[in-house]
Motif scaffolding. Structure first.
Motif, PDB file in Angstrom:
ATOM      1  N   TYR A  53      -1.164  11.670  -1.372  1.00 50.72           N
ATOM      2  CA  TYR A  53      -1.559  12.731  -0.480  1.00 50.72           C
ATOM      3  C   TYR A  53      -2.470  13.654  -1.188  1.00 50.72           C
ATOM      4  O   TYR A  53      -3.428  14.106  -0.518  1.00 50.72           O
ATOM      5  CB  TYR A  53      -0.117  13.240   0.099  1.00 50.72           C
ATOM      6  CG  TYR A  53       0.587  12.386   0.915  1.00 50.72           C
ATOM      7  CD1 TYR A  53      -0.002  12.406   2.226  1.00 50.72           C
ATOM      8  CD2 TYR A  53       1.770  11.639   0.352  1.00 50.72           C
ATOM      9  CE1 TYR A  53       0.912  11.528   2.871  1.00 50.72           C
ATOM     10  CE2 TYR A  53       2.525  10.793   1.176  1.00 50.72           C
ATOM     11  CZ  TYR A  53       2.102  10.796   2.409  1.00 50.72           C
ATOM     12  OH  TYR A  53       2.745   9.918   3.401  1.00 50.72           O
ATOM     13  N   SER A 102       0.941  -1.160   0.142  1.00 54.16           N
ATOM     14  CA  SER A 102      -0.131   0.056  -0.125  1.00 54.16           C
ATOM     15  C   SER A 102       0.945   1.295   0.049  1.00 54.16           C
ATOM     16  O   SER A 102       1.889   1.334   0.705  1.00 54.16           O
ATOM     17  CB  SER A 102      -1.005   0.102   1.020  1.00 54.16           C
ATOM     18  OG  SER A 102      -0.326   0.086   2.511  1.00 54.16           O
ATOM     19  N   MET A 103       0.447   2.408  -0.757  1.00 50.86           N
ATOM     20  CA  MET A 103       1.182   3.654  -0.698  1.00 50.86           C
ATOM     21  C   MET A 103      -0.062   4.681  -0.338  1.00 50.86           C
ATOM     22  O   MET A 103      -1.127   4.524  -1.013  1.00 50.86           O
ATOM     23  CB  MET A 103       1.559   3.745  -2.282  1.00 50.86           C
ATOM     24  CG  MET A 103       2.518   2.770  -2.803  1.00 50.86           C
ATOM     25  SD  MET A 103       3.336   3.174  -4.145  1.00 50.86           S
ATOM     26  CE  MET A 103       2.079   3.334  -5.045  1.00 50.86           C
ATOM     27  N   ASP A 104       0.479   5.589   0.294  1.00 50.50           N
ATOM     28  CA  ASP A 104      -0.429   6.823   0.719  1.00 50.50           C
ATOM     29  C   ASP A 104      -0.113   7.668  -0.434  1.00 50.50           C
ATOM     30  O   ASP A 104       0.874   8.198  -0.989  1.00 50.50           O
ATOM     31  CB  ASP A 104       0.041   7.325   2.055  1.00 50.50           C
ATOM     32  CG  ASP A 104      -0.255   6.706   3.303  1.00 50.50           C
ATOM     33  OD1 ASP A 104      -1.427   6.003   3.306  1.00 50.50           O
ATOM     34  OD2 ASP A 104       0.382   6.755   4.262  1.00 50.50           O
ATOM     35  N   TYR A 114      -7.984  14.502   3.457  1.00 47.68           N
ATOM     36  CA  TYR A 114      -7.532  13.086   3.848  1.00 47.68           C
ATOM     37  C   TYR A 114      -6.747  12.657   2.630  1.00 47.68           C
ATOM     38  O   TYR A 114      -7.235  12.465   1.446  1.00 47.68           O
ATOM     39  CB  TYR A 114      -8.638  12.524   4.214  1.00 47.68           C
ATOM     40  CG  TYR A 114      -9.120  12.826   5.598  1.00 47.68           C
ATOM     41  CD1 TYR A 114      -8.606  12.566   6.631  1.00 47.68           C
ATOM     42  CD2 TYR A 114     -10.220  13.571   5.496  1.00 47.68           C
ATOM     43  CE1 TYR A 114      -9.318  12.868   8.008  1.00 47.68           C
ATOM     44  CE2 TYR A 114     -10.832  14.041   6.861  1.00 47.68           C
ATOM     45  CZ  TYR A 114     -10.264  13.682   7.927  1.00 47.68           C
ATOM     46  OH  TYR A 114     -10.832  14.338   9.195  1.00 47.68           O
ATOM     47  N   PRO A 115      -5.686  11.887   2.810  1.00 45.43           N
ATOM     48  CA  PRO A 115      -5.071  11.003   1.990  1.00 45.43           C
ATOM     49  C   PRO A 115      -5.677   9.701   1.691  1.00 45.43           C
ATOM     50  O   PRO A 115      -6.579   9.503   2.576  1.00 45.43           O
ATOM     51  CB  PRO A 115      -3.644  10.842   2.260  1.00 45.43           C
ATOM     52  CG  PRO A 115      -3.948  10.715   3.969  1.00 45.43           C
ATOM     53  CD  PRO A 115      -4.734  11.857   4.077  1.00 45.43           C
ATOM     54  N   ILE A 116      -5.213   9.067   0.613  1.00 43.75           N
ATOM     55  CA  ILE A 116      -5.840   7.834   0.469  1.00 43.75           C
ATOM     56  C   ILE A 116      -5.018   6.999   0.115  1.00 43.75           C
ATOM     57  O   ILE A 116      -3.753   7.334  -0.070  1.00 43.75           O
ATOM     58  CB  ILE A 116      -6.941   7.897  -1.034  1.00 43.75           C
ATOM     59  CG1 ILE A 116      -5.917   8.487  -2.323  1.00 43.75           C
ATOM     60  CG2 ILE A 116      -7.807   8.924  -0.954  1.00 43.75           C
ATOM     61  CD1 ILE A 116      -6.633   8.228  -3.481  1.00 43.75           C
ATOM     62  N   GLN A 117      -5.139   5.685  -0.089  1.00 42.50           N
ATOM     63  CA  GLN A 117      -4.454   4.586  -0.045  1.00 42.50           C
ATOM     64  C   GLN A 117      -4.324   3.856  -1.309  1.00 42.50           C
ATOM     65  O   GLN A 117      -5.571   3.522  -1.891  1.00 42.50           O
ATOM     66  CB  GLN A 117      -4.461   3.564   0.892  1.00 42.50           C
ATOM     67  CG  GLN A 117      -3.492   3.895   2.435  1.00 42.50           C
ATOM     68  CD  GLN A 117      -3.435   2.633   3.255  1.00 42.50           C
ATOM     69  OE1 GLN A 117      -4.106   1.577   3.115  1.00 42.50           O
ATOM     70  NE2 GLN A 117      -2.347   2.666   3.904  1.00 42.50           N
ATOM     71  N   ASP A 118      -3.368   3.584  -2.164  1.00 37.85           N
ATOM     72  CA  ASP A 118      -3.335   2.868  -3.206  1.00 37.85           C
ATOM     73  C   ASP A 118      -2.812   1.582  -2.979  1.00 37.85           C
ATOM     74  O   ASP A 118      -1.716   1.201  -2.346  1.00 37.85           O
ATOM     75  CB  ASP A 118      -2.479   3.289  -4.305  1.00 37.85           C
ATOM     76  CG  ASP A 118      -2.283   2.657  -5.709  1.00 37.85           C
ATOM     77  OD1 ASP A 118      -3.314   1.970  -5.783  1.00 37.85           O
ATOM     78  OD2 ASP A 118      -1.568   2.928  -6.575  1.00 37.85           O
ATOM     79  N   SER A 152       7.327   9.417  -3.011  1.00 38.54           N
ATOM     80  CA  SER A 152       6.541   8.610  -2.058  1.00 38.54           C
ATOM     81  C   SER A 152       5.500   7.567  -2.848  1.00 38.54           C
ATOM     82  O   SER A 152       4.970   6.710  -2.106  1.00 38.54           O
ATOM     83  CB  SER A 152       5.710   9.559  -0.954  1.00 38.54           C
ATOM     84  OG  SER A 152       4.667  10.041  -1.777  1.00 38.54           O
ATOM     85  N   ALA A 153       5.388   7.816  -4.022  1.00 32.99           N
ATOM     86  CA  ALA A 153       4.494   6.787  -4.842  1.00 32.99           C
ATOM     87  C   ALA A 153       5.224   6.076  -5.967  1.00 32.99           C
ATOM     88  O   ALA A 153       4.785   5.618  -6.933  1.00 32.99           O
ATOM     89  CB  ALA A 153       3.384   7.571  -5.420  1.00 32.99           C
ATOM     90  N   ASP A 193       4.103  11.959  -3.648  1.00 35.29           N
ATOM     91  CA  ASP A 193       3.113  11.410  -4.942  1.00 35.29           C
ATOM     92  C   ASP A 193       3.852  11.116  -6.252  1.00 35.29           C
ATOM     93  O   ASP A 193       3.405  11.291  -7.324  1.00 35.29           O
ATOM     94  CB  ASP A 193       1.871  12.372  -5.118  1.00 35.29           C
ATOM     95  CG  ASP A 193       0.976  12.181  -4.017  1.00 35.29           C
ATOM     96  OD1 ASP A 193       1.130  11.409  -3.125  1.00 35.29           O
ATOM     97  OD2 ASP A 193       0.001  13.336  -3.815  1.00 35.29           O
TER      98      ASP A 193
END
Length: 724
Positions: free
Chosen positions: A228, A224-226, A233-237, A667-668, A698
């Motif tokens: 932003y 999983s990756m946050d 709110y961030p989401i998770q991939d 980060s992504a 991201d």
């Protein structure tokens, strides 16, 4: 002073010394000022002696697929222009032809998924009637025409569909597709990244059957990756990612009968924990070729499957003490004999096999590598290919008879040559560049290589660069004290003084089979290196053991010990360079991205008495964190080779840090996860080591978008100036 008379201004220019000419800037490099002119999406037709190019009109912001004649290079027709269709207001991203070349599949509004995969709005364009019709309502993946041009297969939300062109209706082939569970006809993440293909289905030669691979990734661990973004709110991939030693997707092979609407699962035999890296129909419409390789990737079977009975037969087996590389070179001739490439004699060469799998002849041989297979002309019996026969840093195009005789070099200029052949193999468009010549496109005779006509050059760019008085890239063979002879290049300041002492900034990648010391035109990094040379640095690059195009032994010596010999060679090369009379041995730095970041990290740790500073971008810091297919190909599993993983992972050597270290990651990054950097940071902190680091929110493995690259390279440049 805001105004200078023109005559005085010209006089000043005339007397300015070379050193006062224009200096490169990062804004120019990343602002696209040195962008090359290309023949974009160049495709050779199959039914006529013509080719197409996707041309961009920047003024109207429109794309056109233009048709040209191979013999004259004259433009014959514009097949489609996006400005004439409101559906294509955002342009044409890519295009493919139907088998009869009367229709096009047009992609627009593309959305990238991973490195190769994307979804897009796809339209069928009828060239004759000039009509455009959409294949599906939503964005789909990898559509292709059937051989009889009547249907289009595509993937949507992990399922396969077949669209009937005449009725404009789609039928669903599979129904069990589900995100992070079942994928039909499209590869999973690790296949896409490491076997370099996305479309895991193929039409047969009569258009009545589709073979496809089904991926069951239910038990594959999730990553999983946050993300932003810009919301509160961030989401998770979340996606399936098999790390080294973990469970892979279970793959199975299926054949769908289009007319009957039935699917048959193929029993491939008693394989256990295996990959299917390629499927391809032979010229016999009812015979499918399948490549099956074991998890260690050192034992590959080429199977022929009878589509009617479903019976598989092993036609060819390839084994290697290290690993077998997967290629797209398998080509079937009219009699279903086939071309195969292999490193089994120590170098990559072309072989001709009968349809039974019996070797007919080894077509090429020698202490050099075949680097691209272009095709076979059944009229003359000639095969066309690219190779390193003129030196491992160069590429040339050759023709040779199927029997291995009458070889002719078709490209006269030393550098990097690649070819696009006309369908009748009478001509080829040669793409050429070298470290001193920007990319050119010329038309040549396929018989003797003689140039027929110039097509496109980048002389304007070369003239523009003359104002910058750029340093040159000097190629050499560097010999270490241990006797290793390694390809290298060096860029010195234009006003180089052999009596001065210069700092050295080393760049490398070093991954298995890679090459950075090659004779071609500048990439963006090359301009950066030249900018650094203008500011008083020497920049050097060395391809150590494990890199490619010098034979299998040189490449595969790193098997089961990634980061041992490659790091040793970079450290030894730095020591050798440090003994040059014009080098300040106390000021040597190193930089790398991805595998190169893994290397630069290891170098400043294991070579802490040699390197003053290092920059690591998106590095692997522990091979246990990386994917199964890539890592196990070179290392086997962590369970089998724990010391190979641990002894050469930077994260286990942080206590050795002495110099200045800059660690950078996006980060992504779905490829080399930011986990690598976060765990490295924690290890450095607990070792009480000071270092610099930056995270780009991201951003993926490429770390780009907007001003990102400019900011990144500014940060790295400032670090070099401060620390080196």
């Amino acid at each position: 002073m805001k105004y200078i008379k023109r005559s005085l201004f010209l006089f000043i220019l005339a007397v300015m010394p070379a050193a006062a000419q224009q200096k490169l800037t990062l804004e120019q490099i990343w602002g696209g000022q040195f962008r090359l002119q290309y023949m974009d999406d160049l495709q050779a037709m199959k039914k006529a002696n013509q080719y197409t190019v996707l041309n961009l009109n920047r003024a109207t912001k429109s794309n056109a697929v233009d048709l040209y004649d191979f013999a004259t290079l004259d433009k014959v027709n514009t097949l489609i222009n996006s400005k004439n269709f409101t559906q294509l207001e955002n342009g044409i991203d890519s295009y493919t032809f139907s088998a009869d070349e009367k229709k096009l599949l047009i992609a627009t509004n593309s959305e990238q998924i991973f490195r190769h995969s994307f979804v897009a709005d796809f339209y069928i364009y009828d060239i004759g009637s000039k009509t455009l019709s959409k294949v599906a309502e939503g964005k789909i993946q990898e559509p292709t025409f059937s051989a009889d041009n009547s249907k289009v297969a595509y993937a949507f939300q992990n399922n396969l569909y077949v669209y009937d062109v005449a009725s404009k209706k789609a039928s669903q082939v599979t129904t069990d597709g589900k995100k992070n569970a079942i994928i039909n006809g499209i590869t999973d993440w690790v296949y896409e990244e490491e076997f370099a293909f996305v479309r895991a289905y193929d039409w047969n030669a009569s258009g009545d059957k589709i073979a496809y691979i089904r991926f069951d990734e239910t038990d594959v661990p999730e990553f999983s990756m946050d993300v932003y973004g810009s919301s509160l709110y961030p989401i998770q991939d979340v996606f399936k990612y098999p790390k080294a030693g973990e469970k892979n997707a279970l793959v199975s092979l299926h054949i769908y009968d289009v007319k009957a609407g039935t699917t048959k699962k193929i029993n491939l035999g008693n394989y256990n924990d295996f990959y299917i890296p390629r499927i391809k129909w032979t010229n016999d419409a009812q015979t499918l070729s399948v490549q099956v390789i074991n998890r260690h990737q050192n034992d590959l079977d080429l199977l022929f499957v009878d589509a009617n009975s479903g019976t598989p037969k092993v036609v060819l087996n390839e084994k290697d003490k290290a690993y077998v590389d997967i290629t797209d070179n398998l080509t079937f001739l009219n009699d279903n004999s086939f071309i195969w490439t292999s490193e089994k004699d120590g170098y990559n060469h072309i072989y001709h096999y009968a349809k039974t799998g019996k070797l007919i002849t080894q077509i090429t041989n020698g202490a050099w590598e075949m680097t691209a297979y272009y095709g076979f002309d059944d009229k003359t019996g000639n095969i066309f290919y690219q190779s390193t026969e003129n030196g491992s840093i160069n590429r040339d195009v050759y023709r040779i008879n199927l029997n291995g005789k009458n070889k002719v070099r078709l490209t006269p200029n030393t550098g990097t040559n690649s070819a696009t052949f006309s369908p009748n193999f009478e001509y080829f468009i040669n793409t050429f560049s070298s470290s001193s010549v920007p990319t050119t496109f010329t038309l040549h005779s396929a018989k003797d290589g003689k140039k027929v006509k110039d097509i496109l050059n980048n002389d304007a760019l070369k003239s523009k660069l003359a104002d910058f008085n750029l340093p040159v890239k000097e190629f050499m063979v560097l010999k270490t004290e241990k006797g290793q002879e390694l390809n290298a290049w060096m860029i010195k300041p234009k006003d180089f003084d052999p009596n001065k002492k210069y700092p050295v900034f080393m760049y490398q990648y070093s991954g298995p089979g890679s090459q950075q010391v090659n004779n071609d035109w500048n990439g963006y990094d090359d301009y950066w290196f030249m900018m650094l040379a203008q500011q008083g640095y020497i920049v050097a690059c060395v391809d150590g053991r494990g890199t490619g195009f010098k034979g299998a032994e040189f490449k595969k010596v790193t098997y089961k010990e990634l980061g041992k010999y490659e790091v040793e060679d970079q450290i030894d090369a730095a020591r050798t360079i440090g003994k040059y009379s014009y080098v300040d041995a106390s000021r040597i730095g190193i930089f790398g991205w991805s595998y190169g970041g893994f290397m630069s990290s290891n170098c400043i740790l294991k070579g802490n008495d040699v390197f003053k500073m290092a920059i690591a971008v998106a590095p692997v810091t522990n091979w246990r964190f990386y994917d199964s297919v890539y890592t196990e190909r070179y290392m086997q599993t962590p369970q089998e080779n724990a010391s190979g993983y641990d002894d050469n992972s930077p994260i286990n050597h942080v206590s050795k840090l002495k110099g200045s270290y800059l660690l950078i990651h996006g980060s992504a990054d779905d490829n080399v996860h930011v986990q690598n950097t976060m765990r490295m940071v924690e290890a450095l902190v607990q070792a009480n080591k000071q270092f610099d680091w930056a995270i780009y929110p991201d951003k993926n493995h490429g770390i780009y978008g907007g001003k990102t690259r400019l900011q990144l390279y500014t940060k790295m440049t400032n670090f070099i100036k401060e620390k080196l």
